[in-house]
Enzyme design. Sequence first.
Site, mmCIF file in Angstrom:
data_model
loop_
_atom_site.group_PDB
_atom_site.id
_atom_site.type_symbol
_atom_site.label_atom_id
_atom_site.label_comp_id
_atom_site.label_asym_id
_atom_site.label_seq_id
_atom_site.Cartn_x
_atom_site.Cartn_y
_atom_site.Cartn_z
ATOM 1 N N CYS A 92 -16.648 -25.984 -5.904
ATOM 2 C CA CYS A 92 -16.610 -24.699 -5.199
ATOM 3 C C CYS A 92 -15.543 -23.755 -5.749
ATOM 4 O O CYS A 92 -15.642 -22.539 -5.574
ATOM 5 C CB CYS A 92 -16.372 -24.915 -3.709
ATOM 6 S SG CYS A 92 -17.657 -25.894 -2.915
ATOM 7 N N HIS A 350 -22.320 -18.980 0.327
ATOM 8 C CA HIS A 350 -21.447 -19.701 -0.602
ATOM 9 C C HIS A 350 -22.238 -20.184 -1.815
ATOM 10 O O HIS A 350 -22.564 -21.363 -1.924
ATOM 11 C CB HIS A 350 -20.824 -20.870 0.161
ATOM 12 C CG HIS A 350 -19.828 -21.675 -0.598
ATOM 13 N ND1 HIS A 350 -19.168 -21.231 -1.727
ATOM 14 C CD2 HIS A 350 -19.372 -22.944 -0.389
ATOM 15 C CE1 HIS A 350 -18.346 -22.181 -2.160
ATOM 16 N NE2 HIS A 350 -18.465 -23.229 -1.370
ATOM 17 N N CYS A 380 -11.210 -25.000 -1.066
ATOM 18 C CA CYS A 380 -11.377 -26.455 -1.102
ATOM 19 C C CYS A 380 -12.558 -26.806 -1.997
ATOM 20 O O CYS A 380 -13.474 -26.006 -2.184
ATOM 21 C CB CYS A 380 -11.578 -27.009 0.307
ATOM 22 S SG CYS A 380 -13.057 -26.401 1.157
#
Length: 395
Positions: A92, A350, A380
Amino acid sequence: MTRRAVVVDVVRSPFTKGKDTGALVGVHPVDLLAGVLAALQERTGIDPGRIDDVIAGCVLPVGEQSGNVARHAVLAAGWPEEVPATTIDRKCGSAQQALQFAAQAVVAGEQDAVIAAGVDMMSTVPMKANRLGRDELGPRLRGRYADGMVRQGISAELIAARWSIGREECDAWSVRSHRRAAAAEEAGDLTAQIQPVIRPDGTVVDRDEGIRAESSMETLARLKPAFRDEAMAERYPEIGWVVTAGSSSQVSDGAAAALVVAEDVAERWGLRPRAAVVRGAVVGVDPVLMLHGVIPATERVLTRTGLAIDDIDVAEVNEAFAPVVLAWLKETGADPERVNVHGGAIAFGHPVGASGGRLLATLLDALEGRHGRYGLLTMCESGGMANATVLERLS
């Protein structure tokens, strides 16, 4: 004399639903990334022949995103063949890591101008598609963690249990995310960062698709826990099963790109930078609890800069799941009114390889709108990692 790396500008596509009904379905990932590269060139006025490298995050580099999607996008954008590019994967945090790699290269004097970018079209290449049905961990790693690795949703539940975060807190943060994103959209605060995309059928996509202004506690209360698993419930009896689809980031399509140059080079080329990259940090943590890495990453980057959390005027903490941000707030003591002020990934979505670029764009817009000085970006990442970057507003 140490050089400073500065961000001249950042551009992103709209973030849309990562499923077959999403607004960007039919757009090739290479073209999506090429579009934001071309838009960044047009906005900044930089000669693409001066760009030393393009670093693009992509978490799912298979299918249409395989074969070095960054290089393909550079060529698709019509840039000189001499401009190199590479694709990276820090899950991510990939686009944020691209920003930190770009800044490091500039500060070291190795390069003068680098594009930090990212793309993932999760409608085209869904999560786990790159595993091809195989075991990606291997017997030695599985042997080290004899109790077994877990899905990110279970990690979010473990974080909620450890930091005593309840269902109502998660739902309230989710409502906040949507309402703040909707307010930012209504006020035009997102317009400058978004480059409209033209679909093959001629339809123009110019707005984020996941924002729900009507989100409410009553609506979210009807959602069932998204990750409840009887085997996990037996292994981790402390889990309260508080995370739902409503308090999780949305699976999305999107791309983003930022121009990073040396400060003296920006002056020489007539570029007006928006912010300086002060310092960055990356950490590793327990890969089972996994998502709490934003806490030590924030601590590390603040220590390196000599700043305190109260010195941070605006913070972007990626909303992978609501408990991640809520645990970060409890540990850092940060003022919630300075955090994700225009909403977060629960509302925007996302697209994993590109999200760092969206957070950067939102952070810079919020810093400028509030006339703040320092901004913090932290993300994170699966496998138990996290990035944190401090930026200083210049314009």
